[in-house]
Structures are given as C-alpha cells and as structure tokens.
Motif scaffolding. Structure first.
Motif, PDB file in Angstrom:
ATOM      1  N   ASP A   1       0.834  -1.206   0.000  1.00  0.00           N
ATOM      2  CA  ASP A   1       0.000   0.000   0.000  1.00  0.00           C
ATOM      3  C   ASP A   1       0.866   1.251   0.000  1.00  0.00           C
ATOM      4  O   ASP A   1       0.566   2.241  -0.699  1.00  0.00           O
ATOM      5  CB  ASP A   1      -0.927   0.005   1.218  1.00  0.00           C
ATOM      6  CG  ASP A   1      -1.984  -1.091   1.144  1.00  0.00           C
ATOM      7  OD1 ASP A   1      -2.260  -1.577   0.024  1.00  0.00           O
ATOM      8  OD2 ASP A   1      -2.525  -1.469   2.202  1.00  0.00           O
ATOM      9  N   LEU A   2       1.953   1.212   0.772  1.00  0.00           N
ATOM     10  CA  LEU A   2       2.855   2.359   0.807  1.00  0.00           C
ATOM     11  C   LEU A   2       3.528   2.578  -0.539  1.00  0.00           C
ATOM     12  O   LEU A   2       3.655   3.731  -1.002  1.00  0.00           O
ATOM     13  CB  LEU A   2       3.908   2.147   1.896  1.00  0.00           C
ATOM     14  CG  LEU A   2       4.955   3.254   2.058  1.00  0.00           C
ATOM     15  CD1 LEU A   2       4.292   4.576   2.424  1.00  0.00           C
ATOM     16  CD2 LEU A   2       5.984   2.871   3.113  1.00  0.00           C
ATOM     17  N   ASN A   3       3.926   1.484  -1.198  1.00  0.00           N
ATOM     18  CA  ASN A   3       4.546   1.604  -2.522  1.00  0.00           C
ATOM     19  C   ASN A   3       3.571   2.156  -3.550  1.00  0.00           C
ATOM     20  O   ASN A   3       3.933   3.010  -4.376  1.00  0.00           O
ATOM     21  CB  ASN A   3       5.075   0.240  -2.987  1.00  0.00           C
ATOM     22  CG  ASN A   3       6.278  -0.214  -2.186  1.00  0.00           C
ATOM     23  OD1 ASN A   3       7.007   0.594  -1.634  1.00  0.00           O
ATOM     24  ND2 ASN A   3       6.494  -1.519  -2.121  1.00  0.00           N
ATOM     25  N   ARG A   4       2.323   1.677  -3.497  1.00  0.00           N
ATOM     26  CA  ARG A   4       1.324   2.189  -4.441  1.00  0.00           C
ATOM     27  C   ARG A   4       1.057   3.666  -4.203  1.00  0.00           C
ATOM     28  O   ARG A   4       0.940   4.453  -5.159  1.00  0.00           O
ATOM     29  CB  ARG A   4       0.034   1.373  -4.320  1.00  0.00           C
ATOM     30  CG  ARG A   4       0.102   0.004  -4.989  1.00  0.00           C
ATOM     31  CD  ARG A   4      -1.280  -0.620  -5.104  1.00  0.00           C
ATOM     32  NE  ARG A   4      -1.771  -1.019  -3.781  1.00  0.00           N
ATOM     33  CZ  ARG A   4      -1.640  -2.247  -3.286  1.00  0.00           C
ATOM     34  NH1 ARG A   4      -0.991  -3.171  -3.994  1.00  0.00           N
ATOM     35  NH2 ARG A   4      -2.124  -2.552  -2.101  1.00  0.00           N
ATOM     36  N   ALA A   5       0.947   4.062  -2.938  1.00  0.00           N
ATOM     37  CA  ALA A   5       0.712   5.473  -2.638  1.00  0.00           C
ATOM     38  C   ALA A   5       1.902   6.327  -3.079  1.00  0.00           C
ATOM     39  O   ALA A   5       1.718   7.429  -3.626  1.00  0.00           O
ATOM     40  CB  ALA A   5       0.462   5.644  -1.139  1.00  0.00           C
ATOM     41  N   THR A   6       3.120   5.820  -2.873  1.00  0.00           N
ATOM     42  CA  THR A   6       4.306   6.566  -3.283  1.00  0.00           C
ATOM     43  C   THR A   6       4.373   6.694  -4.798  1.00  0.00           C
ATOM     44  O   THR A   6       4.686   7.774  -5.332  1.00  0.00           O
ATOM     45  CB  THR A   6       5.571   5.870  -2.755  1.00  0.00           C
ATOM     46  OG1 THR A   6       5.490   5.760  -1.327  1.00  0.00           O
ATOM     47  CG2 THR A   6       6.814   6.645  -3.133  1.00  0.00           C
ATOM     48  N   ASN A   7       4.078   5.615  -5.525  1.00  0.00           N
ATOM     49  CA  ASN A   7       4.088   5.670  -6.982  1.00  0.00           C
ATOM     50  C   ASN A   7       3.039   6.634  -7.515  1.00  0.00           C
ATOM     51  O   ASN A   7       3.284   7.383  -8.477  1.00  0.00           O
ATOM     52  CB  ASN A   7       3.856   4.270  -7.558  1.00  0.00           C
ATOM     53  CG  ASN A   7       5.014   3.324  -7.285  1.00  0.00           C
ATOM     54  OD1 ASN A   7       6.145   3.769  -7.095  1.00  0.00           O
ATOM     55  ND2 ASN A   7       4.742   2.023  -7.258  1.00  0.00           N
ATOM     56  N   SER A   8       1.867   6.643  -6.892  1.00  0.00           N
ATOM     57  CA  SER A   8       0.813   7.562  -7.323  1.00  0.00           C
ATOM     58  C   SER A   8       1.227   9.010  -7.101  1.00  0.00           C
ATOM     59  O   SER A   8       1.033   9.872  -7.972  1.00  0.00           O
ATOM     60  CB  SER A   8      -0.481   7.246  -6.566  1.00  0.00           C
ATOM     61  OG  SER A   8      -1.506   8.155  -6.915  1.00  0.00           O
ATOM     62  N   ARG A   9       1.821   9.277  -5.951  1.00  0.00           N
ATOM     63  CA  ARG A   9       2.261  10.647  -5.678  1.00  0.00           C
ATOM     64  C   ARG A   9       3.378  11.080  -6.623  1.00  0.00           C
ATOM     65  O   ARG A   9       3.412  12.232  -7.072  1.00  0.00           O
ATOM     66  CB  ARG A   9       2.727  10.743  -4.220  1.00  0.00           C
ATOM     67  CG  ARG A   9       1.601  10.592  -3.215  1.00  0.00           C
ATOM     68  CD  ARG A   9       2.124  10.500  -1.805  1.00  0.00           C
ATOM     69  NE  ARG A   9       1.043  10.292  -0.839  1.00  0.00           N
ATOM     70  CZ  ARG A   9       1.233  10.011   0.442  1.00  0.00           C
ATOM     71  NH1 ARG A   9       2.464   9.915   0.922  1.00  0.00           N
ATOM     72  NH2 ARG A   9       0.192   9.832   1.252  1.00  0.00           N
ATOM     73  N   MET A  10       4.308  10.148  -6.907  1.00  0.00           N
ATOM     74  CA  MET A  10       5.386  10.477  -7.833  1.00  0.00           C
ATOM     75  C   MET A  10       4.844  10.736  -9.230  1.00  0.00           C
ATOM     76  O   MET A  10       5.345  11.617  -9.956  1.00  0.00           O
ATOM     77  CB  MET A  10       6.402   9.336  -7.864  1.00  0.00           C
ATOM     78  CG  MET A  10       7.214   9.195  -6.585  1.00  0.00           C
ATOM     79  SD  MET A  10       8.194  10.670  -6.235  1.00  0.00           S
ATOM     80  CE  MET A  10       9.264  10.709  -7.654  1.00  0.00           C
TER      81      MET A  10
END
Length: 218
Positions: free
Chosen positions: A177-186
């Motif tokens: 979930d953290l990786n998905r949120a980080t990728n979305s923000r990037m």
C-alpha cells in the motif's frame, strides 16, 4: 497408535522442533558497559507475544561481595514509549510481560559515571514467543511424559509460525500500500513538474517574442 515405535517418533519431533525454533526469538549475550555510558538492545516483538528477560552484573572478584560501583539502571520500553520495566541502580533483575503492541522493544542499560572509569560486564538473556514459555512448569502441572511435552512444544511452535506468517503478510500488504501510494504521488508530481516546465518555457518564448517585436527585430 498401535505398534508405533515411540523412539523414532520422538526423534522426529525433536528435529522438527529444532527446525521450527526460528519462529521464536531467543537472545542471550554478554557485553561490557563503561561507567557514564548507555547501551541499548532492541528486539522486534509482535503483539500479544510473551517475553521474559533477566540480567545480572558479573562479579569481577569471585568470592567477594559485588562492589557498590557495579550497579546499572535498566529501562525496557516499547516503540511507542510505554515503560514495561525499570530498575534503578541494581546488580540484577528480571522482567516479564505480554507485548500490547507490535514493534521494536528497547532494553537500555546505563552505568553511573565514576572516576576512575570502570567497565561492567553484564549477562543479559531475552526470550520471546515459544522460547519464553516455562516448559518445566508445564510438565509438572500437566504430569505429561517426555514425548507429550515435546509435542506440546511442537504444537506451540507451529502456532507461533502460523501467527508469524499472518503478521508478515500484514506487513507485506502495508508495504505494498505504501509503494502504491508513493508511486501515485510520484506520478502526479511528475505531471505537475512537466506542466510547470512547459509553462515556464512558454512564458519565456512569449517574453522573447514580445521583446523582439518591440525592438522591431522581427
């Protein structure tokens, strides 16, 4: 189990118990601590896990009383700052508790400053999970034989592994979930950066065109 040879079966249980013992955590060590300094030891413990620990200062002169200078202050805290054990200027002690929350638990040892400086040798044993269970009392209370006791150990070890797998799965889902949120923000940050760059480039072109038109160069 008619006709079952118990000895090979017991050996199999012991082998499996050794193989599965990695699910519990046992830390036994001896370290040195200089006066006026602090040393902390951390242990990752999941919630609702039993943990026990004991510590003692090694007497440098066997056969004589422990010097008054050989005292330590010990504090055990969770990653949220909750205090689970505190010993003020003691030569030995022990603690036992059930972890209320998962995370890194810290055992910190501090020796008072002394002139001249002295070095304390501390023996520290920290057990969590299945290793923290007092199997000798289980055998006495349950009046079980050796094979049944080993089976109980094996059952608790398997249960601990099962709980550990669910715990690791939850941690993996949190990381995903953290990786998905980080990728979305990037992704959105890249789009905003691209838009800003194009806007700045367009503004510069418009400014240069206006400047040359005023100078009647174009």
């Amino acid at each position: 189990m008619i006709g079952l040879n118990q000895k090979p079966f017991l050996h199999l249980c012991l082998v499996l118990l050794v193989l599965f013992s990695s699910s519990s955590s046992t830390e036994s060590l001896r370290f040195e601590l200089q006066s006026g300094h602090t040393k902390c030891i951390s242990e990752d413990i999941k919630s609702n896990s039993m943990t026990v620990g004991k510590y003692s200062i090694i007497n440098p002169n066997e056969g004589f009383p422990l010097p008054d200078t050989h005292r330590v202050t010990v504090r055990v805290t969770s990653s949220y700052g909750n205090n689970y054990h505190y010993g003020d200027r003691v030569e030995s002690g022990q603690f036992a508790f059930v972890a209320a929350e998962a995370g890194d638990y810290m055992s910190c040892f501090w020796a008072a400053d002394h002139t001249p400086a002295i070095t304390l040798t501390i023996d520290f044993e920290w057990k969590t999970g299945v290793a923290a269970k007092d199997w000798s009392n289980v055998a006495k209370k349950g009046q079980v034989d050796v094979m049944e006791l080993e089976l109980k150990k094996l059952q608790d070890t398997v249960s601990s592994i099962h709980e550990e797998m669910f715990y690791l799965r939850e941690r993996e889902e949190e990381m995903q979930d953290l990786n998905r949120a980080t990728n979305s923000r990037m992704f959105w940050l890249s789009l905003v950066s691209l838009f800003v760059c194009l806007s700045v480039a367009g503004a510069q072109l418009w400014h240069l065109k206006s400047f040359f038109e005023k100078k009647k160069l174009i």
